[in-house]
Design an enzyme around this catalytic site. Structure first.
Site, mmCIF file in Angstrom:
data_model
loop_
_atom_site.group_PDB
_atom_site.id
_atom_site.type_symbol
_atom_site.label_atom_id
_atom_site.label_comp_id
_atom_site.label_asym_id
_atom_site.label_seq_id
_atom_site.Cartn_x
_atom_site.Cartn_y
_atom_site.Cartn_z
ATOM 1 N N GLU A 120 5.182 -2.554 -2.822
ATOM 2 C CA GLU A 120 3.911 -3.308 -2.981
ATOM 3 C C GLU A 120 3.873 -3.765 -4.434
ATOM 4 O OE1 GLU A 120 1.741 -2.806 1.335
ATOM 5 O OE2 GLU A 120 1.205 -1.687 -0.241
ATOM 6 N N GLY A 150 -1.853 2.336 2.854
ATOM 7 C CA GLY A 150 -2.018 3.046 4.147
ATOM 8 C C GLY A 150 -0.910 2.872 5.264
ATOM 9 N N THR A 178 2.739 -5.633 3.254
ATOM 10 C CA THR A 178 2.893 -4.775 4.487
ATOM 11 C C THR A 178 1.657 -4.794 4.952
ATOM 12 O OG1 THR A 178 5.035 -3.778 3.264
ATOM 13 C CG2 THR A 178 4.032 -2.862 5.141
ATOM 14 N N ALA A 211 -5.028 -4.835 1.859
ATOM 15 C CA ALA A 211 -5.603 -3.686 1.065
ATOM 16 C C ALA A 211 -6.546 -2.939 2.199
ATOM 17 C CB ALA A 211 -6.584 -4.140 0.029
HETATM 18 C C1 5RP Z 1 0.614 -0.909 3.116
HETATM 19 C C2 5RP Z 1 -0.724 -1.352 2.709
HETATM 20 C C3 5RP Z 1 -1.484 -2.364 3.434
HETATM 21 O O1 5RP Z 1 -1.805 -3.651 2.567
HETATM 22 C C4 5RP Z 1 -2.860 -1.556 3.693
HETATM 23 O O2 5RP Z 1 -2.621 -0.436 4.538
HETATM 24 C C5 5RP Z 1 -3.700 -2.769 4.874
HETATM 25 O O3 5RP Z 1 -3.154 -2.448 5.969
HETATM 26 P P1 5RP Z 1 -3.882 -3.257 7.344
HETATM 27 O O4 5RP Z 1 -3.826 -4.711 6.979
HETATM 28 O O5 5RP Z 1 -2.830 -2.815 8.281
HETATM 29 O O6 5RP Z 1 -5.111 -2.853 7.391
HETATM 30 O O7 5RP Z 1 -1.070 -1.214 1.688
HETATM 31 O O8 5RP Z 1 1.045 0.183 2.370
#
Ligand code: 5RP
Length: 226
Positions: free
Chosen positions: A106, A99, A31, A86
């Site tokens: 996940e 995030g 995600t 991540a």
């Molecule tokens: C979502 C996550 C995402 O992998 C992480 O927040 C990174 O997000 P982005 O690719 O938008 O920087 O853990 O729960």
């Protein structure tokens, strides 16, 4: 390579992850904004995969909109590959994630998978985890006691809000974001926090760490095996 924006780096690693997808199989899909680039690229090979197991309602919606079949995690016993982003990744492949509030699903899909392919732009690379506020999914009735436990570790935990009210995850729970931590032993930290009553999932991914990171840098995609 000329200076690329963060969005372009995400596109680069999203496309690079296609090389790790096993034709004829179901792929685990994470995600976030980086994974969205992967999903868009995956649409180009949708006739060569069986489909995906998704880690969030948001990714499921995007996959289906692009014509990629989505399987329930209970329908599969094993996945060869899980592709996810991540918030932080360290030199051992340990990560902070969540995030996007999808950390529990996940971790579930990562645990089904033989290989975790982390896709990230270079801003996510750290020597020690903890600068990014650590997401923790919690059962609402335990929120205050978990906040006190983090305070005991020197961390300040805040309830994540959306539009002024507590954010509700795909699992119907809440998220705490914890600042002030320096996570020098991610394996032990993950186990400790997961043991606290009311914690659904802590956003440290050490037991489900990355096996490879495709890191988007100004010099191109750096492949780091752990
Ligand atoms: C979502 C996550 C995402 O992998 C992480 O927040 C990174 O997000 P982005 O690719 O938008 O920087 O853990 O729960």
């Amino acid at each position: 390579m000329s200076q690329l924006t963060q969005d372009e780096l995400k596109t680069l690693v999203g496309r690079a992850a296609l090389a790790h997808v096993v034709p004829g199989e179901i792929v685990g899909v994470g995600t976030g904004s980086t994974v969205n680039k992967f999903i868009d690229a995956l649409a180009g090979m949708k006739d060569r995969i069986r489909g995906a197991v998704s880690s969030s309602e948001a990714s499921t919606e995007r996959l289906r909109a692009l014509g990629i079949p989505v399987f329930d995690a209970n329908e599969v016993e094993r996945l060869s590959v899980y592709v996810d982003g991540a918030d932080e990744i360290d030199p051992k492949g340990y990560m902070i994630k969540g995030g996007g509030a999808a950390l529990t699903r996940e971790k579930i899909v990562a645990a089904l998978s033989e290989r975790f392919v982390c896709i990230a732009d270079e801003s996510k690379w750290v020597s020690v985890l903890g600068s990014f506020p650590l997401p923790v999914e919690v059962i609402p009735m335990a929120t205050q006691q978990i906040i006190r436990r983090f305070a005991g570790l020197g961390g300040a935990a805040r309830l994540r809000l959306k539009d002024g009210v507590p954010l509700v995850t795909d699992n119907g729970q809440h998220i705490l974001d914890v600042t002030g931590l320096r996570i020098s032993d991610p394996l032990a930290f993950e186990s400790t926090v997961n043991d606290w009553p009311g914690v659904v999932t802590v956003g440290v991914f050490a037991h489900q760490k990355a096996h490879v990171c495709l890191l988007g840098t100004a010099q191109g995609v750096k492949v780091i095996e752990f």
